[in-house]
Design an enzyme around this catalytic site. Structure first.
Site, PDB file in Angstrom:
ATOM      1  N   ARG A 115      -9.033   0.483   3.523  1.00 35.29           N
ATOM      2  CA  ARG A 115      -8.069   1.412   2.927  1.00 35.29           C
ATOM      3  C   ARG A 115      -6.765   0.711   2.599  1.00 35.29           C
ATOM      4  NH1 ARG A 115      -6.299   5.135   6.696  1.00 35.29           N
ATOM      5  NH2 ARG A 115      -4.777   5.381   5.061  1.00 35.29           N
ATOM      6  N   LYS A 156       0.829  -1.204   0.000  1.00 30.65           N
ATOM      7  CA  LYS A 156       0.000   0.000   0.000  1.00 30.65           C
ATOM      8  C   LYS A 156       0.868   1.259   0.000  1.00 30.65           C
ATOM      9  CE  LYS A 156      -2.535   2.733   3.387  1.00 30.65           C
ATOM     10  NZ  LYS A 156      -1.422   3.503   3.977  1.00 30.65           N
ATOM     11  N   ASN A 157       1.838   1.312   0.911  1.00 31.43           N
ATOM     12  CA  ASN A 157       2.583   2.562   1.069  1.00 31.43           C
ATOM     13  C   ASN A 157       3.510   2.861  -0.107  1.00 31.43           C
ATOM     14  OD1 ASN A 157       1.242   3.085   3.397  1.00 31.43           O
ATOM     15  ND2 ASN A 157       2.904   2.496   4.772  1.00 31.43           N
ATOM     16  N   CYS A 162      -5.231   8.086   8.873  1.00 28.34           N
ATOM     17  CA  CYS A 162      -5.458   7.545  10.212  1.00 28.34           C
ATOM     18  C   CYS A 162      -5.157   8.587  11.277  1.00 28.34           C
ATOM     19  CB  CYS A 162      -4.553   6.333  10.451  1.00 28.34           C
ATOM     20  SG  CYS A 162      -5.043   4.909   9.496  1.00 28.34           S
ATOM     21  N   ARG A 218       0.253  14.891  13.071  1.00 29.30           N
ATOM     22  CA  ARG A 218       0.988  14.411  11.896  1.00 29.30           C
ATOM     23  C   ARG A 218       1.500  15.619  11.112  1.00 29.30           C
ATOM     24  NH1 ARG A 218      -1.747   8.993   9.379  1.00 29.30           N
ATOM     25  NH2 ARG A 218       0.391   8.734   8.659  1.00 29.30           N
ATOM     26  N   ASP A 243       3.607   0.200  12.214  1.00 31.48           N
ATOM     27  CA  ASP A 243       2.396  -0.317  11.568  1.00 31.48           C
ATOM     28  C   ASP A 243       2.133  -1.794  11.904  1.00 31.48           C
ATOM     29  OD1 ASP A 243       1.976   2.144  10.515  1.00 31.48           O
ATOM     30  OD2 ASP A 243       2.388   1.624   8.430  1.00 31.48           O
TER      31      ASP A 243
HETATM   32  C1  UD1 Z   1       4.209   6.603   6.779  1.00 33.02           C
HETATM   33  C2  UD1 Z   1       3.233   5.491   6.531  1.00 33.02           C
HETATM   34  C3  UD1 Z   1       2.566   5.071   7.827  1.00 33.02           C
HETATM   35  C4  UD1 Z   1       3.608   4.729   8.894  1.00 33.02           C
HETATM   36  C5  UD1 Z   1       4.644   5.838   9.018  1.00 33.02           C
HETATM   37  C6  UD1 Z   1       5.803   5.453   9.919  1.00 33.02           C
HETATM   38  C7  UD1 Z   1       2.536   6.005   4.270  1.00 33.02           C
HETATM   39  C8  UD1 Z   1       1.436   6.474   3.380  1.00 33.02           C
HETATM   40  N1  UD1 Z   1       2.243   5.965   5.580  1.00 33.02           N
HETATM   41  O1  UD1 Z   1       3.470   7.715   7.288  1.00 33.02           O
HETATM   42  O2  UD1 Z   1       1.746   3.941   7.571  1.00 33.02           O
HETATM   43  O3  UD1 Z   1       2.974   4.550  10.142  1.00 33.02           O
HETATM   44  O4  UD1 Z   1       5.191   6.159   7.726  1.00 33.02           O
HETATM   45  O5  UD1 Z   1       6.428   4.306   9.450  1.00 33.02           O
HETATM   46  O6  UD1 Z   1       3.598   5.636   3.829  1.00 33.02           O
HETATM   47  N2  UD1 Z   1       7.136  13.970  11.203  1.00 33.02           N
HETATM   48  C9  UD1 Z   1       7.429  15.294  11.496  1.00 33.02           C
HETATM   49  N3  UD1 Z   1       7.423  16.182  10.469  1.00 33.02           N
HETATM   50  C10 UD1 Z   1       7.155  15.828   9.179  1.00 33.02           C
HETATM   51  C11 UD1 Z   1       6.868  14.482   8.897  1.00 33.02           C
HETATM   52  C12 UD1 Z   1       6.859  13.575   9.927  1.00 33.02           C
HETATM   53  O7  UD1 Z   1       7.684  15.640  12.652  1.00 33.02           O
HETATM   54  O8  UD1 Z   1       7.182  16.702   8.296  1.00 33.02           O
HETATM   55  C13 UD1 Z   1       7.137  12.964  12.292  1.00 33.02           C
HETATM   56  C14 UD1 Z   1       5.765  12.322  12.513  1.00 33.02           C
HETATM   57  O9  UD1 Z   1       4.982  13.082  13.413  1.00 33.02           O
HETATM   58  C15 UD1 Z   1       6.144  10.958  13.065  1.00 33.02           C
HETATM   59  C16 UD1 Z   1       7.481  10.645  12.375  1.00 33.02           C
HETATM   60  O10 UD1 Z   1       7.966  11.880  11.889  1.00 33.02           O
HETATM   61  O11 UD1 Z   1       6.382  11.031  14.457  1.00 33.02           O
HETATM   62  C17 UD1 Z   1       7.377   9.670  11.226  1.00 33.02           C
HETATM   63  O12 UD1 Z   1       6.406  10.120  10.299  1.00 33.02           O
HETATM   64  P1  UD1 Z   1       6.448   9.743   8.747  1.00 33.02           P
HETATM   65  O13 UD1 Z   1       7.518   8.716   8.535  1.00 33.02           O
HETATM   66  O14 UD1 Z   1       6.505  10.991   7.973  1.00 33.02           O
HETATM   67  O15 UD1 Z   1       5.032   9.069   8.548  1.00 33.02           O
HETATM   68  P2  UD1 Z   1       4.095   9.160   7.272  1.00 33.02           P
HETATM   69  O16 UD1 Z   1       4.928   9.323   6.049  1.00 33.02           O
HETATM   70  O17 UD1 Z   1       2.983  10.115   7.520  1.00 33.02           O
END
Ligand code: UD1
Length: 419
Positions: free
Chosen positions: A398, A22-23, A117, A122, A306
């Site tokens: 999803r 999915k990701n 989610c 986020r 996850d």
């Molecule tokens: C992706 C995955 C999600 C998974 C997560 C962590 C997808 C679509 N989703 O989510 O299923 O749970 O990786 O493996 O691929 N953060 C910041 N600033 C930012 C971005 C992130 O502080 O600009 C923080 C977030 O709050 C979190 C951490 O970084 O604590 C990791 O987030 P991130 O790896 O970005 O998660 P997603 O890409 O949203």
């Protein structure tokens, strides 16, 4: 309202085939916007996030043909707008990839504020910082994000946090930028490598994906006329590995990359389970109560957040007291309240949960708060005594294709019912 009705306990036994990730899929589809041509993507999971993304791309002018239920041919030559449909983009998280891709394609985009989610805050500050360092201006409005750039120019970008989304998004924006971009402290998840492989197949020059330094040499153009196969889903495979242990079953999980599953394998061995690794499939089995464990979720190659709820189901009935420390998301323990309704003894506070292992779980009506929590509750339902009803299936749909059919094929007594 739909619900899944599961009557347990049933040891899950047999073979299960894993879909594409999915990701990876939700990033590769927006990445097609960087191509001025036609390409075919197979091993695409047929899940609601993918269907919504296809709808968004079609509304923006792409032509999509479904060759099979897991393969599309997409023509992005006639994209005719810089505005992604706001209602659809705000439905899920990965719509933020449209920003990186469209900045690369036309230098302008507006999307609805990404949903997804509810796992706590986020932020997307690292995405924005990356785009700005490439020369874009980004505005976060009421419910929308817009980004503009006259010209994107490569730069050195240090990520303050390891972020999957920001790493991929900046990579997308940098592919057609002028010069070289270096992403430092990049995330290393398998789907990051997969998106880079997809873009390189289409003519990009990305090196180092899968390490914490990614170098992107901007190219003039990406070509189409290629077929790409999405990497198998690490999280779906891990879900079934943990389902085998939780249900005291024996599963052969096929079409996976076992290298991506090493940290899950290590934990399963630690709690007493058995694993046999065949490279592209993996057998997991155990018929006893697992041992207690201490888990800390971490970016890849650490234990994935996850799979934390699915592991929580295993530890709920382990021998002794286990601890899970969730280091990525602040609200990822909502599922523990549901497991407690099923007889578990879990105390969650902040980013830590303590699991006092009980002998067994009992069926109850439970509600999925998010995608992986939903998968965990299905696993719990197969292991529990009696009838479990799982609600809020829209979260589960999803990210998992045909979930009840897959569980049924390995022996679960599971039915989707429309109330
Ligand atoms: C992706 C995955 C999600 C998974 C997560 C962590 C997808 C679509 N989703 O989510 O299923 O749970 O990786 O493996 O691929 N953060 C910041 N600033 C930012 C971005 C992130 O502080 O600009 C923080 C977030 O709050 C979190 C951490 O970084 O604590 C990791 O987030 P991130 O790896 O970005 O998660 P997603 O890409 O949203």
């Amino acid at each position: 309202m739909e619900k899944l009705v599961i009557t347990g306990p049933t040891p899950l036994k047999g073979e299960v085939e894993i879909n594409g990730a999915k990701n990876a899929a939700v990033a590769i589809l927006p990445a097609t916007l960087l191509i001025d041509g036609v390409c075919t993507i197979n091993n695409l999971p047929n899940i609601s996030d993918v269907q919504i993304l296809c709808k968004i791309l079609e509304e923006m002018g792409a032509k999509i043909v479904w060759n099979t239920s897991n393969e599309i041919t997409i023509d992005t030559r006639n994209i005719n707008t810089n505005q992604a449909p706001l209602d659809l983009t705000s439905k899920f998280r990965a719509s933020y990839y449209l920003i990186g891709a469209m900045l690369g394609r036309t230098g302008e985009i507006e999307v609805g504020m990404p949903g997804g989610c509810k796992l706590g805050a986020r932020p997307i500050d690292q995405h924005i910082k990356g785009f700005e360092l490439l020369g874009a201006t980004v505005e976060v409005g009421k419910g929308t994000i817009s980004a503009k750039a006259k010209c994107l120019t490569g730069n050195s970008i240090y990520m303050d946090v390891v972020s999957v989304g920001a790493t991929i998004n900046v990579m997308l924006a940098a592919v057609l930028a002028k010069g070289t971009t270096i992403i430092d402290n990049a995330a290393k998840e398998p789907h990051i490598v997969d998106v880079a492989n997809f873009l390189n197949t289409m003519g990009a020059d990305i090196r180092g994906a899968g390490t914490d330094v990614i170098k992107i040499n901007g190219v003039e153009k990406l070509h189409g006329d290629c077929t790409y196969s999405v990497v198998p889903d690490q999280i779906e495979a891990g879900t079934f590995m943990l389902a085998a242990i939780a249900s005291k079953g024996d599963l052969l999980i096929k079409n996976c990359i076992t290298k991506h599953l090493e940290c899950i394998t290590a934990k399963i061995l630690e709690i007493g389970g058995n694993v046999e690794d065949y490279g592209d499939s993996i057998r997991v089995w155990y018929s006893k109560r697992p041992n207690k464990a201490i888990i800390k979720t971490l970016p890849y190659p650490g234990f994935p957040t996850d799979l934390q709820p699915q592991m929580g189901v295993v530890l709920a009935t382990a021998n002794g007291t286990s601890i899970i420390n969730e280091s990525i998301w602040e609200s990822r323990f909502q599922y523990t309240e549901e497991l407690n309704k099923m007889g578990a003894k879990i105390t969650a506070q902040g980013k830590t949960a303590i699991f006092e292992g009980v002998e067994s779980l009992s069926g109850a009506p439970v509600y999925s708060s998010d995608l992986r929590a939903g998968a965990a509750l299905i696993v719990a339902g197969t292991a529990a005594n009696g009838v479990t009803e799982v609600y809020n299936l829209e979260h589960i749909d999803r990210g998992y294709e045909n979930i009840e059919e897959k569980f049924r094929q390995i022996g679960a007594n599971i039915e989707r019912v429309n109330e």
